[in-house]
Design an enzyme around this catalytic site. Sequence first.
Site, PDB file in Angstrom:
ATOM      1  N   CYS A  47      -6.628  -5.456  -7.455  1.00  0.00           N
ATOM      2  CA  CYS A  47      -6.386  -5.042  -6.075  1.00  0.00           C
ATOM      3  C   CYS A  47      -5.767  -6.162  -5.234  1.00  0.00           C
ATOM      4  CB  CYS A  47      -7.662  -4.514  -5.433  1.00  0.00           C
ATOM      5  SG  CYS A  47      -9.084  -5.606  -5.542  1.00  0.00           S
ATOM      6  N   HIS A  48      -5.925  -7.419  -5.665  1.00  0.00           N
ATOM      7  CA  HIS A  48      -5.315  -8.518  -4.909  1.00  0.00           C
ATOM      8  C   HIS A  48      -3.790  -8.456  -4.940  1.00  0.00           C
ATOM      9  CE1 HIS A  48      -5.488 -10.048  -9.036  1.00  0.00           C
ATOM     10  NE2 HIS A  48      -4.484 -10.855  -8.704  1.00  0.00           N
TER      11      HIS A  48
ATOM     12  N   ASN B 139     -12.634  -0.906  -4.651  1.00  0.00           N
ATOM     13  CA  ASN B 139     -12.147  -0.954  -6.022  1.00  0.00           C
ATOM     14  C   ASN B 139     -13.325  -1.041  -7.002  1.00  0.00           C
ATOM     15  OD1 ASN B 139     -10.918  -1.441  -8.475  1.00  0.00           O
ATOM     16  ND2 ASN B 139      -9.863  -3.292  -7.834  1.00  0.00           N
TER      17      ASN B 139
ATOM     18  N   GLU C  91      -0.963 -16.795  -9.803  1.00  0.00           N
ATOM     19  CA  GLU C  91      -0.168 -15.917 -10.665  1.00  0.00           C
ATOM     20  C   GLU C  91       1.339 -16.110 -10.462  1.00  0.00           C
ATOM     21  OE1 GLU C  91      -1.398 -11.895  -9.998  1.00  0.00           O
ATOM     22  OE2 GLU C  91      -3.355 -12.218 -10.924  1.00  0.00           O
TER      23      GLU C  91
ATOM     24  N   TYR D  88       0.837  -1.194   0.000  1.00  0.00           N
ATOM     25  CA  TYR D  88       0.000   0.000   0.000  1.00  0.00           C
ATOM     26  C   TYR D  88       0.879   1.254   0.000  1.00  0.00           C
ATOM     27  CZ  TYR D  88      -3.865  -3.142   1.022  1.00  0.00           C
ATOM     28  OH  TYR D  88      -4.799  -4.146   0.949  1.00  0.00           O
TER      29      TYR D  88
END
Length: 178
Positions: free
Chosen positions: A136-137, A128, A165, A105
């Site tokens: 946002c993850h 979001n 990912e 953040y």
Amino acid sequence: MKAMRPAQAASREVEGKWLAVSGTEIAVLAATYGWPSRDAALADVEGEGLPEGDVTRRAANACRAYLESGEPIPEQPLDLSRFPAFTSAVLRAVAAIPRGEVRTYGEIAVIAGSPGAARAVGQVMAHNPLAPIVPCHRVVGAKGLVGFGGGTDGLPRKRAMLEREGAVLPFGDPAAGS
């Protein structure tokens, strides 16, 4: 500048939950996922009663492919004109995080031009308006995996998305007990 109103919308069911995307003829305005019904998802993006168009069809299909199989979401044209400058800067910074990487953040606050505004970044991510197109993850706390909506399965779902990912977290994940 007057914010654009949606002219088209598309929705898709993914694993028993609904996603919806609204937009104009040239850009996506809003996206959402996790709703129990098609109507609720469309209402969240102000897409009730709107026809499906090319922009929203492509975006909805890309979101569905990502949520079902992890296929990367190709870059989508986004209209951020309705948001304050800080929110737009945060959304652009998060949209630029490559697949398999994370940012804190605090790092997003710096990129968005507001060092020290990590909590404000968290507020933007908590609401979001373009999930999962704006990923946002991929935004994490400096000391651990925090912040992800979606009820009781929020953090486990965030962790699963990052693992799918191939993301490497910059810390031991306290939420996972490591």
